[in-house]
Design an enzyme around this catalytic site. Structure first.
Site, PDB file in Angstrom:
ATOM      1  N   CYS A 165     -19.237  -6.629   3.536  1.00  0.00           N
ATOM      2  CA  CYS A 165     -18.523  -5.396   3.875  1.00  0.00           C
ATOM      3  C   CYS A 165     -17.202  -5.403   3.124  1.00  0.00           C
ATOM      4  O   CYS A 165     -16.594  -6.466   2.941  1.00  0.00           O
ATOM      5  CB  CYS A 165     -18.280  -5.314   5.382  1.00  0.00           C
ATOM      6  SG  CYS A 165     -17.406  -3.812   5.915  1.00  0.00           S
ATOM      7  N   CYS A 183     -19.291   1.585   8.108  1.00  0.00           N
ATOM      8  CA  CYS A 183     -18.512   0.966   9.179  1.00  0.00           C
ATOM      9  C   CYS A 183     -17.302   1.864   9.375  1.00  0.00           C
ATOM     10  O   CYS A 183     -16.468   2.003   8.482  1.00  0.00           O
ATOM     11  CB  CYS A 183     -18.083  -0.441   8.772  1.00  0.00           C
ATOM     12  SG  CYS A 183     -17.028  -1.270   9.988  1.00  0.00           S
ATOM     13  N   CYS A 203       0.835  -1.207   0.000  1.00  0.00           N
ATOM     14  CA  CYS A 203       0.000   0.000   0.000  1.00  0.00           C
ATOM     15  C   CYS A 203       0.869   1.256   0.000  1.00  0.00           C
ATOM     16  O   CYS A 203       1.832   1.353   0.771  1.00  0.00           O
ATOM     17  CB  CYS A 203      -0.905   0.000   1.229  1.00  0.00           C
ATOM     18  SG  CYS A 203      -2.012   1.432   1.286  1.00  0.00           S
ATOM     19  N   CYS A 207       0.380   4.934   6.841  1.00  0.00           N
ATOM     20  CA  CYS A 207      -0.274   4.799   8.148  1.00  0.00           C
ATOM     21  C   CYS A 207       0.718   4.150   9.119  1.00  0.00           C
ATOM     22  O   CYS A 207       1.182   3.026   8.882  1.00  0.00           O
ATOM     23  CB  CYS A 207      -1.533   3.968   8.029  1.00  0.00           C
ATOM     24  SG  CYS A 207      -2.702   4.579   6.778  1.00  0.00           S
ATOM     25  N   ARG A 267     -17.927  -2.679  17.688  1.00  0.00           N
ATOM     26  CA  ARG A 267     -17.171  -3.915  17.504  1.00  0.00           C
ATOM     27  C   ARG A 267     -15.849  -3.897  18.253  1.00  0.00           C
ATOM     28  O   ARG A 267     -15.039  -2.990  18.097  1.00  0.00           O
ATOM     29  CB  ARG A 267     -16.889  -4.191  16.026  1.00  0.00           C
ATOM     30  CG  ARG A 267     -16.161  -5.539  15.842  1.00  0.00           C
ATOM     31  CD  ARG A 267     -15.769  -5.808  14.410  1.00  0.00           C
ATOM     32  NE  ARG A 267     -16.945  -5.911  13.581  1.00  0.00           N
ATOM     33  CZ  ARG A 267     -17.060  -5.307  12.392  1.00  0.00           C
ATOM     34  NH1 ARG A 267     -16.094  -4.570  11.930  1.00  0.00           N
ATOM     35  NH2 ARG A 267     -18.158  -5.467  11.693  1.00  0.00           N
ATOM     36  N   CYS A 284     -16.275  -9.577   5.715  1.00  0.00           N
ATOM     37  CA  CYS A 284     -15.600  -8.322   5.389  1.00  0.00           C
ATOM     38  C   CYS A 284     -14.364  -8.606   4.545  1.00  0.00           C
ATOM     39  O   CYS A 284     -13.546  -9.450   4.914  1.00  0.00           O
ATOM     40  CB  CYS A 284     -15.193  -7.588   6.671  1.00  0.00           C
ATOM     41  SG  CYS A 284     -16.565  -7.359   7.827  1.00  0.00           S
ATOM     42  N   CYS A 299       0.565   0.334  10.297  1.00  0.00           N
ATOM     43  CA  CYS A 299       0.171  -0.713   9.362  1.00  0.00           C
ATOM     44  C   CYS A 299       1.331  -1.520   8.788  1.00  0.00           C
ATOM     45  O   CYS A 299       2.283  -0.962   8.225  1.00  0.00           O
ATOM     46  CB  CYS A 299      -0.637  -0.101   8.221  1.00  0.00           C
ATOM     47  SG  CYS A 299      -1.358  -1.343   7.131  1.00  0.00           S
TER      48      CYS A 299
END
Length: 312
Positions: free
Chosen positions: A127, A187, A52, A56, A259, A96, A59
Site C-alpha cells: 500500500c 484504502c 509537505c 491539513c 481499520r 504501507c 498534520c
C-alpha cells in the site's frame, strides 16, 4: 458494485441507536463477512517525511506549521525493504509506505515502483499514500504490483474546507477514481476529533459507503493532536462515540476492512476491545505510524492474547 445507496438520515439514525443495539447489529454483520477473532495487521512506514505544501490542519508534516519536524528526502529502496522484512517478521501482512507530498514527481516514480515490486516479492500486500496522482502515475504503480492506494477523504464534504484549504474534496475523489481505473484497491477513511459535529461524522461515513464500490480498506483515525498545528489543542474523542463510528462503518461497508488506525496509543484496552466487537478488523502494528506513537508489538500481543484474537 455497491448495491445499497445510503442517505444522510439513515446514517444519522444508525449513529443514534442505543449503544448495545448498534454494536449488536454491527457484530452480526461482521460475523457474516469475516472471522470475528481475526484482525489484519498492517505496518506503516514514512518513506519521505515533512515539508509537505498542503495545509491539513491536523498534520505535523505540513510546511505551513512549526511542529519541530525535520523534513527528509525520499528513503532508499533498500532501506525500505529492510523495514518491510522486519514488519513481516513481526506479524504484518500488509506494508504501507507514506510520503509527505502534494503529489509525487515523475522523476521519483521509478524508485517508488522499485519499492513496490521488492516489498511485494517478500509476500506482503503493498500500500502507498503519496498524495494526488496523475492517471499515468496510477497506472505505473498498478503495473509495479501495488495492491492498495491510500487517499483519505478526511471528513465530510461539508466540513472539509474547515480543515484543509490547499486542496478540494473533489481533488480527493479524482485521485480515487484514477486509482480504481488503474485496477488497484482503495484504502480510504478519515479522522474524527477535529471539531466536527455528529452530522459531519455521518456525512463522512455516507461519502465512503456510497462509493462504487466502497473502499476495500477503511482507516478510522482518532485525532492525535500535534503541538504547532491548528488542531493541536483539540479535545479527545469520546470513547463511546468512537465505537459508534466503528460500528456504523461496519454496517455501512460490510465487506471492507475497517481499520482501527491512529489514536490507539491513547485508547484503553477496553475501548479497543469494543471496537473489535463492533467490527474493526485491521490495525497498524509497530511502535510508530508516520510521525506519531503507536502501541508496540509486546503491548499488542498481550492485548490480543487476552481477547483471543489472532493477527492475519
Amino acid at each position: 458494485m455497491n448495491a445499497t445507496r445510503w442517505v444522510l438520515d439513515g446514517v444519522e439514525a444508525l449513529l443514534g441507536l442505543p449503544f448495545a443495539e448498534l454494536v449488536f447489529r454491527a457484530a452480526q454483520v461482521h460475523r457474516e463477512n469475516f472471522n470475528p477473532n481475526e484482525v489484519q495487521a498492517s505496518r506503516l512506514l514514512s518513506i519521505k517525511t515533512g515539508g509537505c505544501p498542503e495545509d491539513c490542519g491536523y498534520c505535523s508534516q505540513s510546511a505551513h506549521f512549526k511542529t519541530g519536524l525535520k523534513a527528509s528526502k525520499l528513503m532508499d529502496a533498500e532501506k525500505v525493504l529492510t523495514e518491510a522484512r522486519r514488519a513481516k517478521s513481526e506479524g504484518a501482512s500488509r506494508f504501507c509506505m507514506g510520503a509527505a507530498w502534494r503529489s509525487p514527481k515523475d522523476k521519483d516514480m521509478a524508485e517508488l515502483c522499485e519499492m513496490v515490486a521488492k516489498v511485494k516479492a517478500l509476500g506482503l500486500e503493498t500500500c502507498m499514500t503519496l498524495g494526488m496522482l496523475s492517471e499515468d502515475q496510477a497506472q505505473q504503480l498498478s503495473a509495479a504490483g501495488l495492491d492498495y492506494y491510500n487517499h483519505n477523504i478526511d471528513t465530510s464534504p461539508e466540513y472539509y474546507g474547515k480543515v484543509i484549504s490547499t486542496r478540494a474534496f473533489e481533488d480527493r475523489l479524482d485521485t480515487l477514481a484514477k486509482v480504481r481505473e488503474a485496477g488497484m484497491k482503495v484504502c480510504c477513511g478519515g479522522i474524527v476529533g477535529m471539531g466536527e459535529a455528529v452530522e459531519d461524522r455521518a456525512g463522512f461515513l455516507l461519502a465512503l459507503a456510497n462509493m462504487t464500490p466502497p473502499p476495500e480498506s477503511v482507516p478510522i483515525n482518532a485525532l492525535m493532536p500535534i503541538a504547532g498545528t491548528p488542531l493541536g489543542e483539540s479535545k479527545p474523542v469520546d470513547a463511546i462515540d468512537f465505537v459508534r463510528l466503528i460500528a456504523a462503518a461496519r454496517i455501512l461497508m460490510p465487506q471492507s476492512y475497517v481499520r482501527l488506525s491512529a489514536g490507539r496509543e491513547n485508547m484503553s484496552e477496553e475501548t479497543q476491545a469494543l471496537c473489535f466487537l463492533a467490527g474493526a478488523n485491521s490495525i497498524f502494528v509497530g511502535d510508530e505510524l508516520l510521525t506519531t506513537n503507536n502501541p508496540g508489538q509486546a503491548t499488542d500481543a498481550a492485548m490480543l492474547e487476552r481477547l483471543g484474537v489472532s493477527l492475519i
